[in-house]
Design a protein around this motif. Structure first.
Motif, PDB file in Angstrom:
ATOM      1  N   HIS A  68     -53.256 -15.999 -18.447  1.00 55.51           N
ATOM      2  CA  HIS A  68     -53.257 -17.471 -18.421  1.00 55.51           C
ATOM      3  C   HIS A  68     -51.879 -18.036 -18.070  1.00 55.51           C
ATOM      4  O   HIS A  68     -51.598 -19.195 -18.368  1.00 55.51           O
ATOM      5  CB  HIS A  68     -53.722 -18.072 -19.764  1.00 55.51           C
ATOM      6  CG  HIS A  68     -55.101 -17.696 -20.175  1.00 55.51           C
ATOM      7  ND1 HIS A  68     -55.801 -18.396 -21.140  1.00 55.51           N
ATOM      8  CD2 HIS A  68     -55.935 -16.713 -19.764  1.00 55.51           C
ATOM      9  CE1 HIS A  68     -56.991 -17.847 -21.314  1.00 55.51           C
ATOM     10  NE2 HIS A  68     -57.091 -16.816 -20.480  1.00 55.51           N
ATOM     11  N   SER A  69     -51.043 -17.239 -17.447  1.00 52.54           N
ATOM     12  CA  SER A  69     -49.697 -17.719 -17.129  1.00 52.54           C
ATOM     13  C   SER A  69     -49.235 -17.185 -15.786  1.00 52.54           C
ATOM     14  O   SER A  69     -49.810 -16.243 -15.236  1.00 52.54           O
ATOM     15  CB  SER A  69     -48.711 -17.279 -18.213  1.00 52.54           C
ATOM     16  OG  SER A  69     -48.316 -15.928 -18.028  1.00 52.54           O
ATOM     17  N   LYS A  70     -48.134 -17.761 -15.276  1.00 52.84           N
ATOM     18  CA  LYS A  70     -47.542 -17.298 -14.020  1.00 52.84           C
ATOM     19  C   LYS A  70     -46.850 -15.954 -14.175  1.00 52.84           C
ATOM     20  O   LYS A  70     -46.489 -15.336 -13.176  1.00 52.84           O
ATOM     21  CB  LYS A  70     -46.554 -18.350 -13.502  1.00 52.84           C
ATOM     22  CG  LYS A  70     -47.205 -19.671 -13.126  1.00 52.84           C
ATOM     23  CD  LYS A  70     -46.183 -20.732 -12.746  1.00 52.84           C
ATOM     24  CE  LYS A  70     -46.858 -22.059 -12.439  1.00 52.84           C
ATOM     25  NZ  LYS A  70     -45.865 -23.122 -12.118  1.00 52.84           N
ATOM     26  N   HIS A  71     -46.678 -15.500 -15.406  1.00 48.22           N
ATOM     27  CA  HIS A  71     -46.036 -14.203 -15.676  1.00 48.22           C
ATOM     28  C   HIS A  71     -47.058 -13.074 -15.835  1.00 48.22           C
ATOM     29  O   HIS A  71     -46.675 -11.965 -16.211  1.00 48.22           O
ATOM     30  CB  HIS A  71     -45.176 -14.288 -16.930  1.00 48.22           C
ATOM     31  CG  HIS A  71     -43.910 -15.067 -16.734  1.00 48.22           C
ATOM     32  ND1 HIS A  71     -42.901 -15.097 -17.666  1.00 48.22           N
ATOM     33  CD2 HIS A  71     -43.489 -15.845 -15.710  1.00 48.22           C
ATOM     34  CE1 HIS A  71     -41.910 -15.859 -17.229  1.00 48.22           C
ATOM     35  NE2 HIS A  71     -42.253 -16.332 -16.032  1.00 48.22           N
ATOM     36  N   GLU A  72     -48.301 -13.349 -15.549  1.00 45.49           N
ATOM     37  CA  GLU A  72     -49.346 -12.344 -15.721  1.00 45.49           C
ATOM     38  C   GLU A  72     -49.052 -11.101 -14.883  1.00 45.49           C
ATOM     39  O   GLU A  72     -48.594 -11.189 -13.745  1.00 45.49           O
ATOM     40  CB  GLU A  72     -50.697 -12.939 -15.309  1.00 45.49           C
ATOM     41  CG  GLU A  72     -51.895 -12.090 -15.688  1.00 45.49           C
ATOM     42  CD  GLU A  72     -53.210 -12.749 -15.307  1.00 45.49           C
ATOM     43  OE1 GLU A  72     -54.255 -12.258 -15.734  1.00 45.49           O
ATOM     44  OE2 GLU A  72     -53.174 -13.753 -14.560  1.00 45.49           O
ATOM     45  N   TRP A  73     -49.303  -9.935 -15.465  1.00 48.54           N
ATOM     46  CA  TRP A  73     -49.066  -8.684 -14.736  1.00 48.54           C
ATOM     47  C   TRP A  73     -50.041  -7.603 -15.194  1.00 48.54           C
ATOM     48  O   TRP A  73     -50.638  -7.695 -16.261  1.00 48.54           O
ATOM     49  CB  TRP A  73     -47.618  -8.205 -14.909  1.00 48.54           C
ATOM     50  CG  TRP A  73     -47.187  -7.907 -16.323  1.00 48.54           C
ATOM     51  CD1 TRP A  73     -46.647  -8.790 -17.213  1.00 48.54           C
ATOM     52  CD2 TRP A  73     -47.246  -6.639 -16.995  1.00 48.54           C
ATOM     53  NE1 TRP A  73     -46.364  -8.163 -18.398  1.00 48.54           N
ATOM     54  CE2 TRP A  73     -46.709  -6.839 -18.298  1.00 48.54           C
ATOM     55  CE3 TRP A  73     -47.684  -5.367 -16.636  1.00 48.54           C
ATOM     56  CZ2 TRP A  73     -46.627  -5.805 -19.245  1.00 48.54           C
ATOM     57  CZ3 TRP A  73     -47.596  -4.337 -17.578  1.00 48.54           C
ATOM     58  CH2 TRP A  73     -47.075  -4.557 -18.857  1.00 48.54           C
ATOM     59  N   VAL A  74     -50.178  -6.589 -14.348  1.00 50.74           N
ATOM     60  CA  VAL A  74     -51.011  -5.435 -14.657  1.00 50.74           C
ATOM     61  C   VAL A  74     -50.411  -4.225 -13.970  1.00 50.74           C
ATOM     62  O   VAL A  74     -49.749  -4.342 -12.926  1.00 50.74           O
ATOM     63  CB  VAL A  74     -52.479  -5.669 -14.204  1.00 50.74           C
ATOM     64  CG1 VAL A  74     -52.581  -5.737 -12.682  1.00 50.74           C
ATOM     65  CG2 VAL A  74     -53.418  -4.604 -14.760  1.00 50.74           C
ATOM     66  N   SER A  75     -50.630  -3.056 -14.556  1.00 46.53           N
ATOM     67  CA  SER A  75     -50.108  -1.810 -14.004  1.00 46.53           C
ATOM     68  C   SER A  75     -51.205  -1.064 -13.236  1.00 46.53           C
ATOM     69  O   SER A  75     -52.341  -0.945 -13.715  1.00 46.53           O
ATOM     70  CB  SER A  75     -49.589  -0.933 -15.150  1.00 46.53           C
ATOM     71  OG  SER A  75     -49.579   0.430 -14.817  1.00 46.53           O
ATOM     72  N   GLY A  96     -55.818  -3.544 -19.051  1.00 49.64           N
ATOM     73  CA  GLY A  96     -54.421  -3.449 -18.636  1.00 49.64           C
ATOM     74  C   GLY A  96     -53.764  -4.776 -18.349  1.00 49.64           C
ATOM     75  O   GLY A  96     -52.598  -4.829 -17.951  1.00 49.64           O
ATOM     76  N   GLU A  97     -54.469  -5.878 -18.563  1.00 45.23           N
ATOM     77  CA  GLU A  97     -53.937  -7.209 -18.244  1.00 45.23           C
ATOM     78  C   GLU A  97     -52.920  -7.656 -19.299  1.00 45.23           C
ATOM     79  O   GLU A  97     -53.091  -7.401 -20.487  1.00 45.23           O
ATOM     80  CB  GLU A  97     -55.091  -8.211 -18.164  1.00 45.23           C
ATOM     81  CG  GLU A  97     -55.879  -8.315 -19.454  1.00 45.23           C
ATOM     82  CD  GLU A  97     -57.326  -8.729 -19.281  1.00 45.23           C
ATOM     83  OE1 GLU A  97     -57.766  -9.620 -20.035  1.00 45.23           O
ATOM     84  OE2 GLU A  97     -58.024  -8.170 -18.422  1.00 45.23           O
ATOM     85  N   HIS A  98     -51.874  -8.319 -18.866  1.00 44.30           N
ATOM     86  CA  HIS A  98     -50.827  -8.801 -19.778  1.00 44.30           C
ATOM     87  C   HIS A  98     -50.394 -10.206 -19.381  1.00 44.30           C
ATOM     88  O   HIS A  98     -50.441 -10.574 -18.210  1.00 44.30           O
ATOM     89  CB  HIS A  98     -49.604  -7.891 -19.723  1.00 44.30           C
ATOM     90  CG  HIS A  98     -49.837  -6.512 -20.250  1.00 44.30           C
ATOM     91  ND1 HIS A  98     -49.576  -6.143 -21.551  1.00 44.30           N
ATOM     92  CD2 HIS A  98     -50.332  -5.404 -19.638  1.00 44.30           C
ATOM     93  CE1 HIS A  98     -49.881  -4.862 -21.718  1.00 44.30           C
ATOM     94  NE2 HIS A  98     -50.348  -4.398 -20.576  1.00 44.30           N
ATOM     95  N   ALA A  99     -49.918 -10.976 -20.378  1.00 41.99           N
ATOM     96  CA  ALA A  99     -49.403 -12.340 -20.162  1.00 41.99           C
ATOM     97  C   ALA A  99     -50.423 -13.207 -19.431  1.00 41.99           C
ATOM     98  O   ALA A  99     -50.069 -14.022 -18.579  1.00 41.99           O
ATOM     99  CB  ALA A  99     -48.079 -12.304 -19.394  1.00 41.99           C
TER     100      ALA A  99
END
Length: 414
Positions: free
Chosen positions: A385-392, A380-383
């Protein structure tokens, strides 16, 4: 898993606050001792569940066993995730934020208002309306890559230990350090692990299973230039720094780069330049899903270096190629049931499965060639390696269900 009080989110929020950034320049194993801080927490929690053999070894690996609850002879299955976070973005002082009931709005991160997560830039957010989104605060990455996977495996272990009526074979848990710097399985004790098949929980979009990765090499170009006092350098100095810069400047600009390729297109990517006038080093990563095309990309790079060095008659260079990992599809195709069972496990969780390739690699890439065929399942990991990383939150819970379903399917089919 109806009425189950999932623990993945609560675990995840704690784990991401432990700095586990790995170091590509370190020769130690693990590359940073702080990775063991999370390993110690995981061992304590596993032992508290009743998993007596959970332990952290000297190399920073966590091993644990969930005993079988069936008399059937079932292959031993391993679930694996990595504990480290990428060196590309700070992982120190992570402050996770839960944005409940997301409705498509811009997520302005409070510690740096210039960091804004917009649906236009993150198209997978369109499928998250009504869900709870976890981000960092704007000054660090989040660590969903791969602490989401760690939390999901831990929650699945918690569920299976507390529901012994669920039939499954022996399950091995493996948490690794240093995946982000390409050393994630360097010191895995395969005999101790003792698993027949495995799954890394380290993928992106809900429902995805990846049975194909890049094949990967690293290339290092070491340039030996000619140093001279800059005040008296005319006709003498041949700066290794400038030669390195010229090689990089001559790379293709509209092809063979990460920023101009997609799908199964490969690339040549410079990741580091360091040096002085006398000697400079340029490090590259070479990627393609087709292993044979790696040599073609390396030939392109060497031809560029050869052409540049002709202008500097007193300078030389070395061109070193190091194998990193290989596309695991060749191995997985020999054991089709591994992927078939994963697709069924995802379906049973109420999600449409998506079989796909990944423009990257996982610990499973190398584990597959070490005798543990090991595709990759969504975490479920997205973006990452960045400060915009998010998960639901909801996607993490579906990953937990998928792991539990997989354990049961292997028992049913044996």
């Amino acid at each position: 898993m109806k009425n189950y009080n999932f623990t993945a989110t609560e675990r995840f929020l704690r784990y991401v606050q432990i700095d586990t950034q790995s170091d590509p320049h370190s020769e130690a194993s693990p590359t940073t001792e702080k990775q063991k801080n999370l390993g110690k927490v995981l061992v304590e929690e596993l032992q508290a569940m009743g998993i007596a053999d959970a332990h952290l070894d000297d190399f920073g690996y966590v091993y644990a066993t969930i005993p079988a609850t069936t008399d059937k002879k079932v292959p031993v299955i391993c679930f694996c995730s990595h504990m480290d976070t990428s060196p590309d973005c700070s992982g120190e002082g992570v402050k996770p934020i839960v944005h409940e009931n997301y409705q498509g709005q811009d997520l302005v991160l409070p510690d740096d208002h210039s960091q804004i997560i917009r649906m236009a830039d993150h198209v997978d957010l369109a499928a998250q309306i009504g869900n709870d989104i976890i981000t960092a605060s704007g000054t660090t990455l989040l660590g969903a890559d791969n602490k989401a996977g760690v939390a999901e495996i831990m929650d699945a272990a918690h569920y299976l230990i507390n529901n012994p009526q669920i039939k499954h074979g022996t399950i091995r848990i493996l948490f690794t350090p240093d995946e982000e710097v390409g050393k994630g399985v360097n010191n895995v004790d395969m005999k101790k692990l003792g698993a027949d098949f495995g799954y890394t929980i380290d993928g992106e979009t809900l429902g995805a299973i990846e049975n194909e990765t890049f094949s990967a090499d690293g290339v290092t170009i070491v340039i030996k230039g000619v140093s001279s006092h800059p005040g008296f350098a005319k006709g003498k100095m041949e700066s290794a720094i400038k030669i390195a810069a010229e090689i990089v400047a001559n790379l293709p600009t509209d092809t063979l780069s990460p920023e101009t390729t997609e799908g199964k297109e490969g690339f040549i990517h410079p990741v580091e330049i360091k040096g002085i006038v006398e000697e400079a080093t340029v490090s590259f990563i070479i990627r393609n899903h087709d292993e044979e095309k790696l040599k073609d990309h390396e030939d392109v790079l060497k031809a560029i270096a050869d052409e540049v060095i002709k202008k500097y008659p007193f300078s030389t260079y070395e061109f070193k190629v190091q194998q990193q990992y290989r596309n695991f599809k060749k191995v997985l195709d020999q054991y089709p049931q591994i992927v078939e069972f994963a697709l069924e496990a995802i379906k049973r969780s109420g999600v449409e499965p998506k079989l796909q390739s990944i423009r990257g690699g996982t610990d499973g890439s190398r584990l597959s060639y070490m005798g543990l065929p090991c595709p990759n399942i969504f975490a479920g990991e997205h973006a990452f390696h960045s400060k915009h990383e998010w998960v639901s939150v909801q996607d993490m819970n579906k990953a937990v269900e998928t792991i539990v379903n997989l354990a049961q399917i292997w028992e049913e089919k044996s």
